[in-house]
Design a protein around this motif. Structure first.
Motif, mmCIF file in Angstrom:
data_model
loop_
_atom_site.group_PDB
_atom_site.id
_atom_site.type_symbol
_atom_site.label_atom_id
_atom_site.label_comp_id
_atom_site.label_asym_id
_atom_site.label_seq_id
_atom_site.Cartn_x
_atom_site.Cartn_y
_atom_site.Cartn_z
ATOM 1 N N ARG A 1 -29.834 44.717 2.506
ATOM 2 C CA ARG A 1 -29.907 46.148 2.826
ATOM 3 C C ARG A 1 -31.189 46.764 2.260
ATOM 4 N NH1 ARG A 1 -25.621 49.890 3.728
ATOM 5 N NH2 ARG A 1 -24.150 48.220 3.207
ATOM 6 N N LYS A 2 -31.485 46.450 1.023
ATOM 7 C CA LYS A 2 -32.665 46.990 0.353
ATOM 8 C C LYS A 2 -33.948 46.561 1.067
ATOM 9 C CE LYS A 2 -35.018 46.735 -4.167
ATOM 10 N NZ LYS A 2 -36.154 45.863 -3.750
ATOM 11 N N SER B 1 -27.194 38.238 -1.233
ATOM 12 C CA SER B 1 -26.429 39.453 -1.491
ATOM 13 C C SER B 1 -26.655 40.495 -0.391
ATOM 14 C CB SER B 1 -26.849 40.047 -2.835
ATOM 15 O OG SER B 1 -26.398 41.374 -2.964
ATOM 16 N N GLU C 1 -26.460 43.580 -0.577
ATOM 17 C CA GLU C 1 -27.239 44.697 -1.111
ATOM 18 C C GLU C 1 -28.734 44.383 -1.115
ATOM 19 O OE1 GLU C 1 -26.326 47.787 -1.702
ATOM 20 O OE2 GLU C 1 -24.438 47.055 -0.838
#
Length: 228
Positions: free
Chosen positions: A131-132, A126, A128
Motif C-alpha cells: 500500500r505504501k 506485507s 501495508e
C-alpha cells in the motif's frame, strides 16, 4: 456650421476606414494565435502509459498480443489520438516499481495506468508495505504531472496465503482509489484468473485470448476518460 468640401469629406471617410482596417489587422494576429494554440492542443497526440509487471509486459506472448497493444489497436480504429506506452517489466514489485517510475516519467503522461502488486502478493510481502509503495508511486506521478489521470488496476491473489492476508491484500486497491480519487479497475484478471483455457502453462500468465479480455476490463474504465 461650415459645409465640408466634398474633397475633405472624402478624405475623412478614407481616414476613418483606414483606422478601422488597421485595428482589425492588429486584432487578427492575436485571434489567429489563440485559435492556433487551441487547435494544436486539440490535435495533440496524448500518451497513455501502462506501468506494471509481467501482466502488462505480456510475458510469453508477442508484444502485439499484450493488452496495452490491444488497447492501442482499438484507439486507432476509433480515431482517438493516443499513443500507448507499454512500460511493463516482468518480476516487478511495488518496491522496484517505486524506484523505476521516475525513469519512465521522462515523457509527458496524460493517463497513467498503474498495474503493480501481484508479485508482492505472491511473495507474501506485507500489504501495508505494498500500500505504501503504491501510494508513493501515485504521489510521484501527480507531483510531476498534476493534470495527468491515474487508473489503478485492482488485483487479487489465491487464498493459499490465508484468509486474513488475502482480504487485506484485496482491500489495498479500492482503498487507494477512493483515497486518491483515481479510477479503479476492480480486478484486472476478471474472467481470466483460474481459467486454464485462458492462461499459459504456468497458470498465471494469460494467453493472447486472455489478454483480449484484460483489454476489455481496462477499456471499460479507460473509455469514458478519452477525448477525441
Amino acid at each position: 456650421m461650415r459645409n465640408l468640401n466634398p474633397l475633405h469629406l472624402l478624405f475623412v471617410i478614407v481616414l476613418f476606414l483606414s483606422c478601422g482596417d488597421q485595428k482589425q489587422e492588429q486584432e487578427k494576429p492575436v485571434e489567429e494565435k489563440e485559435n492556433k494554440e487551441q487547435s494544436n492542443e486539440e490535435g495533440k497526440t496524448k500518451t497513455i502509459l501502462f506501468f506494471g509487471d509481467s501482466l502488462t509486459a505480456g510475458m510469453g506472448l508477442d508484444p502485439n498480443e499484450a493488452f496495452p497493444a490491444v488497447i492501442q489497436a482499438r484507439l486507432d480504429s476509433l480515431g482517438f489520438k493516443y499513443n500507448v506506452v507499454n512500460a511493463g517489466l516482468s518480476g516487478e514489485t511495488t518496491a522496484s516499481g517505486k524506484n523505476r517510475v521516475d525513469w519512465v516519467l521522462n515523457q509527458e503522461v496524460d493517463i497513467f495506468v498503474l498495474e503493480l502488486g501481484a508479485n508482492d502478493g505472491l511473495r507474501g510481502i506485507s500489504p501495508e508495505e505494498t500500500r505504501k509503495n503504491l501510494q508513493e508511486i501515485i504521489d510521484h506521478v501527480l507531483k510531476k504531472y498534476p493534470d495527468s489521470q491515474i487508473i489503478l488496476a485492482g488485483m487479487q491473489i489465491p487464498p493459499n496465503m490465508g484468509p486474513e492476508y488475502t482480504a487485506a491484500f484485496r482491500s489495498i486497491f479500492p482503498d487507494l482509489a477512493e483515497k486518491n480519487e483515481v479510477k479503479l479497475i476492480p480486478f484486472l484478471l476478471e474472467e481470466v484468473a483460474g481459467n486454464l483455457k485462458l492462461n499459459q502453462e504456468d497458470g498465471i500468465h494469460p494467453t493472447a485470448e486472455g489478454h483480449r479480455i484484460l483489454a476489455e476490463n481496462v477499456w471499460n474504465v479507460l473509455q469514458p476518460m478519452l477525448k477525441k
